[in-house]
Design a protein around this motif. Sequence first.
Motif, PDB file in Angstrom:
ATOM      1  N   LEU A 118      24.285 -22.863 -16.621  1.00 21.26           N
ATOM      2  CA  LEU A 118      23.764 -23.018 -17.983  1.00 21.26           C
ATOM      3  C   LEU A 118      24.331 -24.289 -18.583  1.00 21.26           C
ATOM      4  CD1 LEU A 118      24.153 -19.402 -19.440  1.00 21.26           C
ATOM      5  CD2 LEU A 118      22.291 -20.346 -18.088  1.00 21.26           C
ATOM      6  N   GLN A 119      23.441 -25.171 -19.000  1.00 18.00           N
ATOM      7  CA  GLN A 119      23.855 -26.444 -19.611  1.00 18.00           C
ATOM      8  C   GLN A 119      23.789 -26.316 -21.127  1.00 18.00           C
ATOM      9  OE1 GLN A 119      24.932 -29.084 -18.054  1.00 18.00           O
ATOM     10  NE2 GLN A 119      24.103 -29.065 -15.981  1.00 18.00           N
ATOM     11  N   PHE A 120      24.904 -26.546 -21.770  1.00 12.75           N
ATOM     12  CA  PHE A 120      24.945 -26.599 -23.234  1.00 12.75           C
ATOM     13  C   PHE A 120      25.363 -28.001 -23.641  1.00 12.75           C
ATOM     14  CE2 PHE A 120      25.686 -22.166 -22.090  1.00 12.75           C
ATOM     15  CZ  PHE A 120      24.767 -21.522 -22.893  1.00 12.75           C
ATOM     16  N   PRO A 121      25.123 -28.369 -24.902  1.00 15.11           N
ATOM     17  CA  PRO A 121      25.501 -29.724 -25.318  1.00 15.11           C
ATOM     18  C   PRO A 121      26.982 -30.031 -25.055  1.00 15.11           C
ATOM     19  CG  PRO A 121      24.115 -28.684 -26.988  1.00 15.11           C
ATOM     20  CD  PRO A 121      24.411 -27.633 -25.961  1.00 15.11           C
ATOM     21  N   GLN A 122      27.844 -29.034 -25.275  1.00 12.69           N
ATOM     22  CA  GLN A 122      29.287 -29.273 -25.174  1.00 12.69           C
ATOM     23  C   GLN A 122      29.891 -28.843 -23.856  1.00 12.69           C
ATOM     24  OE1 GLN A 122      31.098 -30.536 -27.861  1.00 12.69           O
ATOM     25  NE2 GLN A 122      29.313 -30.662 -29.186  1.00 12.69           N
ATOM     26  N   THR A 123      29.181 -28.023 -23.088  1.00  8.94           N
ATOM     27  CA  THR A 123      29.820 -27.431 -21.904  1.00  8.94           C
ATOM     28  C   THR A 123      28.775 -27.005 -20.876  1.00  8.94           C
ATOM     29  OG1 THR A 123      31.411 -25.760 -21.191  1.00  8.94           O
ATOM     30  CG2 THR A 123      29.832 -25.072 -22.839  1.00  8.94           C
ATOM     31  N   THR A 124      29.248 -26.792 -19.674  1.00  6.58           N
ATOM     32  CA  THR A 124      28.403 -26.253 -18.602  1.00  6.58           C
ATOM     33  C   THR A 124      29.052 -24.970 -18.100  1.00  6.58           C
ATOM     34  OG1 THR A 124      27.700 -28.456 -17.947  1.00  6.58           O
ATOM     35  CG2 THR A 124      27.438 -26.715 -16.311  1.00  6.58           C
ATOM     36  N   LEU A 125      28.275 -23.912 -18.012  1.00  5.03           N
ATOM     37  CA  LEU A 125      28.790 -22.637 -17.516  1.00  5.03           C
ATOM     38  C   LEU A 125      28.147 -22.338 -16.167  1.00  5.03           C
ATOM     39  CD1 LEU A 125      28.587 -20.437 -20.767  1.00  5.03           C
ATOM     40  CD2 LEU A 125      30.579 -21.641 -19.862  1.00  5.03           C
ATOM     41  N   LYS A 126      28.996 -21.960 -15.200  1.00  8.73           N
ATOM     42  CA  LYS A 126      28.501 -21.594 -13.865  1.00  8.73           C
ATOM     43  C   LYS A 126      28.882 -20.154 -13.567  1.00  8.73           C
ATOM     44  CE  LYS A 126      28.621 -26.185 -11.805  1.00  8.73           C
ATOM     45  NZ  LYS A 126      29.102 -27.036 -10.711  1.00  8.73           N
ATOM     46  N   PHE A 127      27.914 -19.403 -13.115  1.00 10.55           N
ATOM     47  CA  PHE A 127      28.114 -17.984 -12.811  1.00 10.55           C
ATOM     48  C   PHE A 127      27.488 -17.660 -11.463  1.00 10.55           C
ATOM     49  CE2 PHE A 127      27.390 -18.282 -17.440  1.00 10.55           C
ATOM     50  CZ  PHE A 127      28.453 -17.570 -17.957  1.00 10.55           C
ATOM     51  N   ASN A 128      27.906 -16.519 -10.886  1.00 19.44           N
ATOM     52  CA  ASN A 128      27.020 -15.872  -9.921  1.00 19.44           C
ATOM     53  C   ASN A 128      26.152 -14.891 -10.713  1.00 19.44           C
ATOM     54  OD1 ASN A 128      28.369 -13.408 -10.272  1.00 19.44           O
ATOM     55  ND2 ASN A 128      29.719 -13.737  -8.529  1.00 19.44           N
ATOM     56  N   GLY A 129      25.171 -14.300 -10.060  1.00 12.33           N
ATOM     57  CA  GLY A 129      24.216 -13.447 -10.773  1.00 12.33           C
ATOM     58  C   GLY A 129      24.877 -12.283 -11.489  1.00 12.33           C
ATOM     59  N   ILE A 130      25.839 -11.635 -10.846  1.00 11.58           N
ATOM     60  CA  ILE A 130      26.502 -10.488 -11.486  1.00 11.58           C
ATOM     61  C   ILE A 130      27.238 -10.931 -12.742  1.00 11.58           C
ATOM     62  CG2 ILE A 130      28.332  -8.759 -11.274  1.00 11.58           C
ATOM     63  CD1 ILE A 130      27.677  -8.385  -8.412  1.00 11.58           C
ATOM     64  N   ASN A 131      28.052 -11.988 -12.601  1.00  9.18           N
ATOM     65  CA  ASN A 131      28.843 -12.404 -13.765  1.00  9.18           C
ATOM     66  C   ASN A 131      27.977 -12.957 -14.884  1.00  9.18           C
ATOM     67  OD1 ASN A 131      31.129 -11.586 -12.502  1.00  9.18           O
ATOM     68  ND2 ASN A 131      31.736 -13.627 -11.804  1.00  9.18           N
ATOM     69  N   PHE A 136      27.640 -12.834 -19.734  1.00 13.15           N
ATOM     70  CA  PHE A 136      26.862 -13.686 -20.630  1.00 13.15           C
ATOM     71  C   PHE A 136      25.651 -12.954 -21.197  1.00 13.15           C
ATOM     72  CE2 PHE A 136      23.757 -16.853 -21.825  1.00 13.15           C
ATOM     73  CZ  PHE A 136      24.519 -17.752 -22.555  1.00 13.15           C
ATOM     74  N   VAL A 137      24.797 -12.444 -20.324  1.00 12.47           N
ATOM     75  CA  VAL A 137      23.523 -11.881 -20.790  1.00 12.47           C
ATOM     76  C   VAL A 137      23.735 -10.640 -21.651  1.00 12.47           C
ATOM     77  CG1 VAL A 137      21.345 -10.814 -20.078  1.00 12.47           C
ATOM     78  CG2 VAL A 137      22.231 -12.812 -18.844  1.00 12.47           C
ATOM     79  N   LEU A 138      24.407  -9.639 -21.107  1.00  8.83           N
ATOM     80  CA  LEU A 138      24.504  -8.374 -21.840  1.00  8.83           C
ATOM     81  C   LEU A 138      25.297  -8.520 -23.142  1.00  8.83           C
ATOM     82  CD1 LEU A 138      24.875  -5.853 -18.874  1.00  8.83           C
ATOM     83  CD2 LEU A 138      22.827  -6.351 -20.227  1.00  8.83           C
ATOM     84  N   PRO A 139      26.472  -9.188 -23.140  1.00  4.44           N
ATOM     85  CA  PRO A 139      27.163  -9.346 -24.429  1.00  4.44           C
ATOM     86  C   PRO A 139      26.328 -10.116 -25.455  1.00  4.44           C
ATOM     87  CG  PRO A 139      28.653  -9.832 -22.614  1.00  4.44           C
ATOM     88  CD  PRO A 139      27.277  -9.691 -22.020  1.00  4.44           C
ATOM     89  N   ASN A 140      25.690 -11.205 -25.039  1.00  7.20           N
ATOM     90  CA  ASN A 140      24.876 -11.984 -25.979  1.00  7.20           C
ATOM     91  C   ASN A 140      23.664 -11.191 -26.460  1.00  7.20           C
ATOM     92  OD1 ASN A 140      25.645 -14.735 -26.712  1.00  7.20           O
ATOM     93  ND2 ASN A 140      25.772 -15.067 -24.503  1.00  7.20           N
TER      94      ASN A 140
END
Lengths: 169, 169
Positions: A118-131, A136-140
């Motif tokens: 996931l690319q954001f203006p300030q940061t890049t987040l890398k996950f595997n599908g589970i994480n 990310f998905v469920l909490p958001n």
Amino acid sequence: MPVSLYDVSIPVLTLNLNNLSAILDKAALYEAAKKLDPKVVPQTRLIADMLPLSAQIQIACDTAKGAAARLAGVDAPKHEDTESTLAELKARVAKTLDFVKTIKPEQLQGAETREIVLQFPQTTLKFNGINYLTNFVLPNFFFHMTMAYALLRKNGVDLGKRDFLGPIQ
Amino acid sequence: MPVSLYDVSIPVLTLNLNNLSAILDKAALYEAAKKLDPKVVPQTRLIADMLPLSAQIQIACDTAKGAAARLAGVDAPKHEDTESTLAELKARVAKTLDFVKTIKPEQLQGAETREIVLQFPQTTLKFNGINYLTNFVLPNFFFHMTMAYALLRKNGVDLGKRDFLGPIQ
């Protein structure tokens, strides 16, 4: 019975988007009863520097849409954030549901180990599908679902936990 | 790599309970800066007929504790709802975490098909392990987590989405 990533993602998103749609129906009853300008409720905020109801719903929808697309490895449809009435927000939920429901269990086979960036203006987040799903998905998704509920509940819409959980049996 | 029920339950609960603890630290800074009576913030509500912050945190904790116990097939420790200060609520989160962290992946093997029955005064809910997690535990847990965040955020505590999501990378 093994657990599949599908079991803990797509049905969760569809159940709760349907719940959100039903919550918006109750908000529309409230709006009509109070004879409110249809622009007012979507602009309600918890505090001035938080996002309004319309954005809470748009982000909940985009979180669900993005999750379905990324986990299945397909492109998500583009939805512009143009909604300014409850009816338009309900239509946004409906078109999100239309897309999420197209995703089949077999499309998520192996998605647990897929790298998701996931690319954001300030940061890049890398996950595997589970994480990606759990951190990310469920909490958001539930954060913005709950904020939408909170905004409506605080304004006096007739809502309870059963509306939030929906038909869980 | 198969998905286990453990992967999508216990680590989610521990991450978010840790986030809640850090959020309560920020609430304590706010309380001190404003020189508030320590009973005030835990009693804050979004509207008069909703539960206060203390209860939102107690229910989030009990949802996590109950999920860990039921999915592992062990008894949960009893925690009385006696907290009336932020320090006490933080201790409640800590003892919940202490219990949840005792649950090992092997204790959840087969939990996806275990029948889980919840007795309420008005109704009885029956789930298998997966549906209990996806339709009851996660929505309820994040609902009360978000309500706690919302109450503090609305009062002026210095919080953002990063506090809610926590260290996801």
